[in-house]
Design a protein around this motif. Structure first.
Motif, PDB file in Angstrom:
ATOM      1  N   SER B 137      22.543  34.337  18.742  1.00 51.27           N
ATOM      2  CA  SER B 137      22.636  32.876  18.812  1.00 51.27           C
ATOM      3  C   SER B 137      23.233  32.457  20.153  1.00 51.27           C
ATOM      4  N   GLY B 138      24.156  33.277  20.686  1.00 47.07           N
ATOM      5  CA  GLY B 138      24.722  32.983  21.994  1.00 47.07           C
ATOM      6  C   GLY B 138      23.697  33.175  23.096  1.00 47.07           C
ATOM      7  N   MET B 139      22.949  34.243  22.970  1.00 47.05           N
ATOM      8  CA  MET B 139      21.956  34.612  23.988  1.00 47.05           C
ATOM      9  C   MET B 139      20.847  33.564  24.125  1.00 47.05           C
ATOM     10  N   ILE B 140      20.351  33.072  22.988  1.00 47.67           N
ATOM     11  CA  ILE B 140      19.250  32.111  23.071  1.00 47.67           C
ATOM     12  C   ILE B 140      19.776  30.703  23.342  1.00 47.67           C
ATOM     13  N   GLY B 141      21.082  30.565  23.425  1.00 46.97           N
ATOM     14  CA  GLY B 141      21.670  29.300  23.846  1.00 46.97           C
ATOM     15  C   GLY B 141      21.726  28.242  22.766  1.00 46.97           C
TER      16      GLY B 141
END
Lengths: 462, 460
Positions: B137-141
């Motif tokens: 979830s952090g990676m895809i923003g």
């Protein structure tokens, strides 16, 4: 059958599955000389190690490429290569399985290219690297297990002269189950290649030492010979076609595939024995026919007690089918049958079995969570649970005792020794189920009868 | 490929040369240990991740819902992993996940997150929902802050983002900070709200494992001091909101809570002090320290009486165990330094020699303290791994090891006794009673008859 796909909810409450790379780790443990590297952030490998430690009571070393923020932005290639270097240095494996995480997959890491480069740069000799894409969002540990098993075969299989051994491909069962399957095959005088075989790597005898890479597992040479086998027996009714190792061998090398249910319950065991008899031309040896007889005798002795069972059965699809067979054969008609995996096609596989159920048909849930299973079990009046430790709340909240089977079993000791296959394994499981029902009955019947007769309270219960 | 590092103890363990500076010998070596860095790729570190750090700190908030925004694994591995007990709600023992699938990764998970929050509010009406960001979830923003803020307004309830994407660091401590920020957000009074100051204290870094907070509260009550709220053992959302009302913050798990204590001092002027309730000596010292803060003659008297009584009560038991354990050799490998320090003192109090001490997340100053406590020649190690642990246990001829789950099976494989000091433990190890429980734990393992019997057939 009442198919209740309770998937209108978005939120998953109390997970009935683990993540995909964990299944890959377990399958790799069944390959001789292998070590797993998780390509992702540090936590993933640690969590998988914890889960394995708690179930198998064995150290399970899993390396990580330990990606951090920088690599997440710029790519994890350097870290993965460093991880491979360090793993080779300390563990000296002959096979390295690289399993991706959701992070590596989302980053779009080109694993095949990285590993090709690494192999060229280091001039690798004597170590094979197998890459398996296992993003957590791609499925449960069950799918990861099948994906890794298939990837290992695809990596090592070679065109081979026909030989008389048979391939035996197993779903995720306990080391004790693997040993039982091997014993049956040996008793029938068969030569076989069993994959994956973690019977010795995930259940080590005490030896005063720790083997970084424990002895055992299917050798690369044996896997290479699988295309020349007489046939493949795959205990994998519920294995999706796209992940099926046996189907791949059939399609690529023409090895006939015999798909059998996991041999738990008289009927499934008989089916296996018939196939083995046909292959070997031998009769069932006395040892096994005695074990079969003991099982039948026990079933007759216990059928009244088992008829009072309304089990809720849950876990990995293949395990769930096996446990359901045992319960059905003994007249303990399931209340709920459920799996966290949504790829097991449980509805289809169970339909013929459940057609014979008298009374209310069980609820079948796939891709589900424990919140949904618990609610369904209560509605359907379940009085016993058969499955992994995830069902602990059945007991804590509702007094429904869990007969522990499947994976993971983290709140009891001996997950690695739980036996459910073969005539002997079925009997061991059946006794546990029957005795759990008896324990509940004897623990409460005096009070229940008194209340009922004296009209003090209206009670249900066993 | 044969770059072996040389151990200061003279051995040549099969460890990785880059880890050489992470292993020092107490006494002889004056070089500071290399620590607080990211784990080395492929070293098979025992560490977890940022998300794990945040989750273990916040999880004991009993009536909150903990919602993990990510694919299924992160939530399922952390379902009910703490042994924290609750006097009321058991909501915290459930594990909620948005169960992100491939389509969510491609198209973004914000809508699903919002829908999950709506479902949770509708079904459970929790006073707060902690929403944890994970790697994906952090990676895809995904903007979890915006989703949480919108949901907070929509439902008029606390929906608190925890920015705990695992890849930020392999060091759990970073996750402690994410949890601390979430706690501060929950604690800080909204505009127009005030919290009355009281004579009670907050107990920071106490997670009520096996009821340990309840035991400490019994002591404090006897002294005449009340606990306002513990962070986060057996706390509720409403309790935590009263946190600014304390006159003192005592800090046990410093790794997870020092920063919170400093923030509370800055925001509300509440002073803090470090305490440690593991071991009788530590417990007595901590109680005295707290009593001194209150500068109240009656409190001090009651404290002295309590310590004298409890110390005398457990002395015979401890002596019995000490007699049997004296001279045995112990190893320690735990998550944080405060626990390592407490264990060194306790094991030494039982007459044992500590030959190895390590932590996953210790800082330089903390390692200096540890080295100072140990005898010359003892090994100090940061962020170790199974290969090194195996080597140390063999070379240092360890009788018993204290650590967490992953170390347990490694020790028993080598025929070494083991004491569980992990965060899902079922034994109360704090306070005076805990000191006896701890001694019993060490004794039952170090002196078990199994070690005499388990040896290869025909072996000596």
């Amino acid at each position: 059958m009442m198919a209740d796909h309770g998937n209108v909810r978005q939120v998953n409450e109390n997970q009935c599955q683990q993540c995909m790379p964990l299944g890959g780790v377990i399958a790799l443990r069944g390959v001789a000389g292998s070590m797993a590297v998780i390509h992702g952030s540090q936590g993933c490998s640690t969590y998988m190690r914890l889960t394995c430690v708690n179930h198998y009571n064995e150290p399970v070393d899993i390396a990580s490429s330990s990606l951090n923020e920088k690599q997440t932005i710029h790519g994890g290639e350097a870290n993965l290569k460093k991880a491979l270097d360090n793993v080779r240095r300390v563990y000296n494996p002959s096979v390295i399985g690289v399993l991706t995480t959701c992070l590596a997959e989302t980053m779009g890491e080109d694993l095949d290219r990285i590993i090709r480069d690494y192999t060229d740069e280091r001039g690798l000799d004597g170590v094979e690297i197998v890459a398996v894409p296992t993003p957590s969002y791609g499925g449960s540990h069950t799918e990861g297990y099948w994906a890794a098993t298939k990837a290992v075969i695809a990596r090592f299989a070679r065109p081979t002269e026909p030989h008389w051994r048979i391939n035996v491909i197993v779903p995720h069962v306990s080391p004790a189950d693997l040993r039982e399957i091997k014993r049956i095959l040996s008793l029938m005088g068969l030569e076989y290649i069993l994959l994956p075989d973690y019977s010795m790597t995930l259940d080590r005898p005490y030896a005063e030492q720790y083997s970084k890479i424990p002895e055992g597992g299917t050798t690369a040479a044996d896997i290479a010979a699988m295309p020349g086998a007489l046939l493949t027996i795959q205990f994998g009714e519920t294995c999706p076609d796209r992940l099926s190792p046996g189907l791949w061998l059939e399609q690529e090398y023409g090895v006939p595939l015999v798909t059998l249910p996991l041999p738990a319950g008289v009927e499934a065991c008989d089916r296996l024995m018939k196939v083995l008899q046909k292959v070997t031309g031998r009769e069932m040896p006395d040892v096994l026919s005695n074990e079969r007889g003991w099982l039948l005798d026990a079933m007759a002795d216990a059928h009244k007690y088992n008829s009072e069972g309304r089990p809720v059965i849950y876990g990995e699809p293949e395990t769930v089918c096996a446990l359901t067979r045992v319960c059905l054969e003994n007249g303990a008609y399931p209340a709920v049958i459920a799996s966290g995996s949504h790829e097991g096609r449980l509805d289809g596989h169970l339909a013929p079995l459940l057609a014979a159920v008298e009374g209310e048909a069980p609820v079948v849930l796939e891709g589900t969570d424990f919140a949904a299973i618990e609610a369904a079990a209560l509605r359907a009046g379940a009085n016993i649970a058969v499955g992994n430790s995830g069902g602990k709340f059945f007991t804590e909240r509702h007094g429904i005792i869990v007969v522990r089977a499947g994976f993971p079993v983290h709140d009891r000791i001996g997950g690695q020794r739980i036996l459910t296959v073969g005539y002997a394994g079925t009997l061991a499981l059946l006794d546990r189920i029957t005795n759990t029902l008896l324990e509940q009955k004897h623990g409460s019947y005096r009070r229940l009868r008194r209340d009922e007769m004296m009209g003090t309270t209206v009670s249900g219960g066993v | 490929m044969d770059e072996l590092c040389s151990l200061p103890s003279g051995g040549a363990p099969p460890c990785i040369s880059e880890r050489e500076r992470s292993i020092v010998t107490a006494g002889r070596s004056r070089t500071a240990i290399h620590c607080t860095d990211d784990s080395l790729a492929g070293s098979v570190s025992q560490r977890a991740c940022v998300f794990c750090g945040a989750r273990v700190v916040l999880n004991p908030v009993t009536d909150a819902v903990h919602l993990v925004h990510g694919p299924i694994g992160c939530a399922s591995y952390t379902w009910d992993i703490r042994g924290s007990l609750s006097s009321g709600s058991e909501m915290f023992r459930n594990s909620f996940s948005t169960d992100m699938k491939e389509r969510d990764v491609i198209f973004g998970g914000e809508k699903k997150l919002a829908a999950c929050i709506d479902e949770i509010v509708e079904e459970h009406h929790p006073p707060a929902i902690f929403v944890y960001a994970t790697c994906v979830s952090g990676m895809i923003g995904d903007d979890i802050v915006a989703v949480c803020n919108a949901a907070s307004r929509r439902h008029a309830t606390e929906v608190i983002p925890v920015e705990s994407s695992g890849f930020i660091s392999g060091n759990k401590v970073v996750g402690y900070r994410a949890a601390a920020l979430a706690l501060m957000r929950l604690i800080t009074p909204k505009e127009g709200e005030t919290v009355e100051k009281t004579r009670k204290l907050n107990f920071l870094g106490e997670y009520n494992l096996s009821g340990e907070m309840w035991l400490a509260r019994r002591y404090l009550t006897e002294m005449g001091i009340g606990i306002n709220v513990a962070f986060t053992g057996d706390s509720t959302v409403a309790d935590l909101k009263r946190a600014p009302g304390a006159c003192l913050n005592i800090v046990q798990c410093t790794g997870s809570m020092h920063w919170v204590a400093m923030q509370l001092e800055k925001e509300f002027g509440t002073p803090y002090m470090d305490v440690n309730f593991f071991g009788a000596e530590n417990t007595a010292e901590s109680l005295k320290k707290i009593a001194r803060f209150y500068a109240d003659e009656a409190v001090m008297e009651r404290t002295e009486a309590l310590i004298a009584r409890e110390t005398a009560r457990i002395a015979p038991d401890l002596a019995w165990y000490r007699e049997r354990l004296a001279g045995k050799r112990a190893a320690i490998y735990v998550g944080g330094a405060y626990k390592a320090v407490a264990l060194i003192r306790q094991l030494r109090g039982l007459g044992m020699e500590i030959v190895l001490t390590g932590t996953q997340t210790g800082k330089k100053e903390e390692y200096a303290t540890i080295s100072g406590l140990l005898d010359e020649g003892a090994i100090v190690v940061d962020d170790t791994n199974p290969a090194e642990i195996e080597r140390f246990l063999r070379e240092m001829k360890v009788d018993v090891m204290a650590g967490g789950v992953k170390e347990r099976v490694l020790a028993t494989k080598l025929g070494v006794g083991f004491v569980d000091h992990n965060h899902d433990r079922k034994e109360c190890l704090a306070g005076f009673d805990g000191a006896v429980h701890f001694a019993r734990e060490v004794y039952t393992s170090a002196c078990s008859p199994v070690w005499k019997h388990i040896r290869p057939f025909g072996g000596a």
